[in-house]
Design an enzyme around this catalytic site. Structure first.
Site, PDB file in Angstrom:
ATOM      1  N   ASP A   1      -4.191  -2.571  -3.407  1.00 19.83           N
ATOM      2  CA  ASP A   1      -5.539  -2.013  -3.464  1.00 19.83           C
ATOM      3  C   ASP A   1      -5.639  -0.886  -4.485  1.00 19.83           C
ATOM      4  O   ASP A   1      -6.643  -0.189  -4.552  1.00 19.83           O
ATOM      5  CB  ASP A   1      -6.041  -1.587  -2.081  1.00 19.83           C
ATOM      6  CG  ASP A   1      -5.197  -0.512  -1.433  1.00 19.83           C
ATOM      7  OD1 ASP A   1      -4.440   0.183  -2.127  1.00 19.83           O
ATOM      8  OD2 ASP A   1      -5.313  -0.353  -0.203  1.00 19.83           O
TER       9      ASP A   1
ATOM     10  N   HIS B   1      -9.767  -1.085   2.630  1.00 18.03           N
ATOM     11  CA  HIS B   1     -10.554  -0.739   3.819  1.00 18.03           C
ATOM     12  C   HIS B   1     -11.833  -1.564   3.958  1.00 18.03           C
ATOM     13  O   HIS B   1     -12.889  -1.056   4.299  1.00 18.03           O
ATOM     14  CB  HIS B   1     -10.841   0.765   3.838  1.00 18.03           C
ATOM     15  CG  HIS B   1      -9.610   1.570   3.621  1.00 18.03           C
ATOM     16  ND1 HIS B   1      -8.522   1.511   4.468  1.00 18.03           N
ATOM     17  CD2 HIS B   1      -9.248   2.404   2.617  1.00 18.03           C
ATOM     18  CE1 HIS B   1      -7.559   2.293   4.012  1.00 18.03           C
ATOM     19  NE2 HIS B   1      -7.975   2.841   2.891  1.00 18.03           N
TER      20      HIS B   1
ATOM     21  N   GLU C   1       2.059   3.972  -4.183  1.00 18.93           N
ATOM     22  CA  GLU C   1       1.510   2.640  -4.484  1.00 18.93           C
ATOM     23  C   GLU C   1       2.503   1.854  -5.338  1.00 18.93           C
ATOM     24  O   GLU C   1       2.764   0.671  -5.082  1.00 18.93           O
ATOM     25  CB  GLU C   1       0.168   2.763  -5.211  1.00 18.93           C
ATOM     26  CG  GLU C   1      -0.946   3.378  -4.396  1.00 18.93           C
ATOM     27  CD  GLU C   1      -1.632   2.439  -3.431  1.00 18.93           C
ATOM     28  OE1 GLU C   1      -1.243   1.249  -3.330  1.00 18.93           O
ATOM     29  OE2 GLU C   1      -2.566   2.893  -2.752  1.00 18.93           O
TER      30      GLU C   1
ATOM     31  N   ASP D   1       0.843  -1.196   0.000  1.00 19.26           N
ATOM     32  CA  ASP D   1       0.000   0.000   0.000  1.00 19.26           C
ATOM     33  C   ASP D   1       0.875   1.241   0.000  1.00 19.26           C
ATOM     34  O   ASP D   1       2.026   1.208   0.429  1.00 19.26           O
ATOM     35  CB  ASP D   1      -0.923   0.026   1.221  1.00 19.26           C
ATOM     36  CG  ASP D   1      -2.231   0.761   0.952  1.00 19.26           C
ATOM     37  OD1 ASP D   1      -2.351   1.448  -0.091  1.00 19.26           O
ATOM     38  OD2 ASP D   1      -3.144   0.661   1.777  1.00 19.26           O
ATOM     39  N   GLY D   2       0.291   2.312  -0.508  1.00 12.67           N
ATOM     40  CA  GLY D   2       0.925   3.617  -0.507  1.00 12.67           C
ATOM     41  C   GLY D   2      -0.039   4.640   0.042  1.00 12.67           C
ATOM     42  O   GLY D   2      -1.256   4.443  -0.010  1.00 12.67           O
TER      43      GLY D   2
ATOM     44  N   ASP E   1      -1.335  -0.837   4.845  1.00 11.90           N
ATOM     45  CA  ASP E   1      -1.802   0.555   4.907  1.00 11.90           C
ATOM     46  C   ASP E   1      -1.220   1.260   6.130  1.00 11.90           C
ATOM     47  O   ASP E   1      -0.758   2.400   6.044  1.00 11.90           O
ATOM     48  CB  ASP E   1      -3.337   0.578   4.947  1.00 11.90           C
ATOM     49  CG  ASP E   1      -3.899   1.972   5.010  1.00 11.90           C
ATOM     50  OD1 ASP E   1      -3.782   2.711   4.014  1.00 11.90           O
ATOM     51  OD2 ASP E   1      -4.476   2.325   6.056  1.00 11.90           O
TER      52      ASP E   1
END
Length: 161
Positions: A90, A144, A68, A29-30, A154
């Site tokens: 994501d 999420h 990301e 994740d970013g 995240d």
């Protein structure tokens, strides 16, 4: 994406409260807030619910898409090439970029019909790593939604960001 109303969880809090999603894979994740602005990236490699490796980093002036991509690049660098693994992101943009669009862009000399390719150096680096490690499958995962390890990545991306 809607801005979250709650405080960002720490990686430890994620482990205490989140239990859904796959328990094996590489999760990336970013983050960037504001976007553009100060950002971070994170990844975690998990097998049967146990962390094998993880990484994260910061950039003082970046964008969410760059972070990301950077998370995926750093994760792919650490992954073995001789194992079947699934890498989860994501970011549909990142997944589609590598799985669908990059092969055509490469054939056209890294050009796209609609203009320049944003973050080209990161796209090229990630695409090259994905070609070197074809046993790693890149898949999209919804953000999420309570996936423990996606939420953990995240949280790593948001540490000190």
């Amino acid at each position: 994406m809607a801005k979250r109303q709650t405080r960002q969880m720490t990686p430890e809090e994620v482990l205490e409260t989140q239990f859904g999603g796959p328990d094996t894979g590489i999760f990336t994740d970013g983050s960037c807030d504001p976007n553009p602005g100060r950002g971070g990236w994170g990844w975690v490699w998990v097998e049967d619910g146990k962390i094998l490796d993880r990484g994260n980093g910061r950039d003082p002036d970046t964008t969410n898409n760059r972070m990301e991509l950077k998370a995926l690049v750093e994760a792919f660098k650490k992954m073995p090439s001789e194992r079947e693994l699934v890498a989860y992101s994501d970011s549909q943009l990142c997944v589609n970029t590598i799985n669908e669009w990059a092969p055509g862009w490469e054939k056209r000399g890294w050009k796209r019909k609609g203009g320049p390719i944003k973050n080209l150096e990161l796209v090229q680096e990630l695409y090259a790593l994905a070609q070197e490690k074809p046993m790693i499958e890149l898949r999209w995962i919804r953000a999420h939604e309570g996936s423990r390890w996606n939420e953990y990545a995240d949280a790593l991306a948001a540490l000190d960001a």
